[in-house]
Scaffold this motif. Sequence first.
Motif, PDB file in Angstrom:
ATOM      1  N   LEU A   1       0.832  -1.206   0.000  1.00  0.00           N
ATOM      2  CA  LEU A   1       0.000   0.000   0.000  1.00  0.00           C
ATOM      3  C   LEU A   1       0.863   1.251   0.000  1.00  0.00           C
ATOM      4  N   LYS A   2       1.899   1.276   0.844  1.00  0.00           N
ATOM      5  CA  LYS A   2       2.758   2.459   0.914  1.00  0.00           C
ATOM      6  C   LYS A   2       3.478   2.694  -0.403  1.00  0.00           C
ATOM      7  N   GLY A   3       4.017   1.631  -1.003  1.00  0.00           N
ATOM      8  CA  GLY A   3       4.721   1.793  -2.262  1.00  0.00           C
ATOM      9  C   GLY A   3       3.822   2.281  -3.377  1.00  0.00           C
ATOM     10  N   ARG A   4       2.623   1.719  -3.469  1.00  0.00           N
ATOM     11  CA  ARG A   4       1.689   2.138  -4.509  1.00  0.00           C
ATOM     12  C   ARG A   4       1.220   3.567  -4.273  1.00  0.00           C
ATOM     13  N   LEU A   5       0.958   3.914  -3.002  1.00  0.00           N
ATOM     14  CA  LEU A   5       0.508   5.269  -2.696  1.00  0.00           C
ATOM     15  C   LEU A   5       1.610   6.279  -2.986  1.00  0.00           C
ATOM     16  N   ARG A   6       2.850   5.935  -2.679  1.00  0.00           N
ATOM     17  CA  ARG A   6       3.963   6.836  -2.994  1.00  0.00           C
ATOM     18  C   ARG A   6       4.023   7.091  -4.497  1.00  0.00           C
ATOM     19  N   HIS A   7       3.875   6.032  -5.290  1.00  0.00           N
ATOM     20  CA  HIS A   7       3.922   6.176  -6.746  1.00  0.00           C
ATOM     21  C   HIS A   7       2.827   7.121  -7.233  1.00  0.00           C
ATOM     22  N   GLU A   8       1.610   6.968  -6.711  1.00  0.00           N
ATOM     23  CA  GLU A   8       0.507   7.830  -7.140  1.00  0.00           C
ATOM     24  C   GLU A   8       0.742   9.278  -6.711  1.00  0.00           C
ATOM     25  N   CYS A   9       1.258   9.472  -5.495  1.00  0.00           N
ATOM     26  CA  CYS A   9       1.536  10.833  -5.029  1.00  0.00           C
ATOM     27  C   CYS A   9       2.638  11.483  -5.850  1.00  0.00           C
ATOM     28  N   GLU A  10       3.625  10.701  -6.273  1.00  0.00           N
ATOM     29  CA  GLU A  10       4.670  11.242  -7.146  1.00  0.00           C
ATOM     30  C   GLU A  10       4.069  11.766  -8.440  1.00  0.00           C
ATOM     31  N   LYS A  11       3.152  11.012  -9.029  1.00  0.00           N
ATOM     32  CA  LYS A  11       2.524  11.451 -10.286  1.00  0.00           C
ATOM     33  C   LYS A  11       1.734  12.741 -10.089  1.00  0.00           C
ATOM     34  N   ILE A  12       1.033  12.828  -8.957  1.00  0.00           N
ATOM     35  CA  ILE A  12       0.237  14.031  -8.695  1.00  0.00           C
ATOM     36  C   ILE A  12       1.143  15.243  -8.535  1.00  0.00           C
ATOM     37  N   VAL A  13       2.209  15.094  -7.748  1.00  0.00           N
ATOM     38  CA  VAL A  13       3.104  16.223  -7.482  1.00  0.00           C
ATOM     39  C   VAL A  13       3.825  16.648  -8.759  1.00  0.00           C
ATOM     40  N   ARG A  14       4.245  15.695  -9.580  1.00  0.00           N
ATOM     41  CA  ARG A  14       4.862  16.068 -10.856  1.00  0.00           C
ATOM     42  C   ARG A  14       3.866  16.809 -11.745  1.00  0.00           C
ATOM     43  N   GLY A  15       2.607  16.373 -11.703  1.00  0.00           N
ATOM     44  CA  GLY A  15       1.585  17.073 -12.479  1.00  0.00           C
ATOM     45  C   GLY A  15       1.371  18.504 -12.030  1.00  0.00           C
ATOM     46  N   LEU A  16       1.687  18.779 -10.760  1.00  0.00           N
ATOM     47  CA  LEU A  16       1.587  20.133 -10.225  1.00  0.00           C
ATOM     48  C   LEU A  16       2.878  20.933 -10.417  1.00  0.00           C
ATOM     49  N   LYS A  17       3.816  20.374 -11.199  1.00  0.00           N
ATOM     50  CA  LYS A  17       5.053  21.060 -11.607  1.00  0.00           C
ATOM     51  C   LYS A  17       6.097  21.149 -10.498  1.00  0.00           C
ATOM     52  N   TRP A  18       6.034  20.233  -9.506  1.00  0.00           N
ATOM     53  CA  TRP A  18       7.109  20.145  -8.532  1.00  0.00           C
ATOM     54  C   TRP A  18       8.148  19.150  -9.047  1.00  0.00           C
ATOM     55  N   ASP A  19       9.422  19.418  -8.763  1.00  0.00           N
ATOM     56  CA  ASP A  19      10.473  18.463  -9.103  1.00  0.00           C
ATOM     57  C   ASP A  19      10.514  17.378  -8.040  1.00  0.00           C
ATOM     58  N   VAL A  20      10.538  16.128  -8.498  1.00  0.00           N
ATOM     59  CA  VAL A  20      10.474  14.971  -7.606  1.00  0.00           C
ATOM     60  C   VAL A  20      11.577  13.999  -7.987  1.00  0.00           C
TER      61      VAL A  20
END
Length: 240
Positions: free
Chosen positions: A55-74
């Motif tokens: 769950l943590k790994g999958r949630l991290r992956h989804e949060c990374e996609k969201i933050v990149r979509g908001l133009k933050w460098d990850v």
Amino acid sequence: MIKLETINNSIQTKTITAIIDTALCIGAGGSSGSLADKPIVRNAEGNLLIPASQLKGRLRHECEKIVRGLKWDVCYSPNPQTMCPQRAGLVGNFTRKEYKISELEDDKNYHCLICQIFGNPVLPSRIIFDDLICEEEPENLPEIIRPGVTINRRRRTAEESKLYFLETSPPNTKLRFTGNIHLLHDAPKYTKPLILAGLKHINALGGSKSAGLGWLHWELPDLTIEKEAWEFLAKGSGKE
């Protein structure tokens, strides 16, 4: 193992529930006691579960996609060399003030938004996950074995002698898997909205999702999220 009772700082605990719409197939490598080649994972009491690590790994992956979509460098997980603070081969503005976690002037004190929540090799996680445990008693759940066959992607035909068997949860029974997420007191202010958005992006877990297994929906707690948290995430482009 982290024991929450040994942590003196205040912790916010939120309960989440995954409701399985089809059948779940999360295999337990090396398990025995089943005729399946890939038995489903269970805890010591025999309850079906969704491991906290998955769950943590999958949630991290989804949060990374969201933050990149908001133009933050990850940074890029899970390879430690491409994660903060090393970020080998990565370009971007990783020294912006929002990434600074202490007053020390050192490149190692800059960590992207995702690492500040989920941690990295040098930064502890600010969020702790429990396994999601099935609420149904094990004796009420029969063993379900589902056959499959390996496909040759080049020839688009079934491989010879490649029949296998998967163990799944009973299909279409709306099994409920419940557990807790614990937010430490120093979790960033944007943690709640990002976690909430990330969970809503997870529509399936486990193996054979393309074959219809593991599809689910969530029951999530009501979270009080400050307006400032949303405004902070909206600043990804660097424009106020």
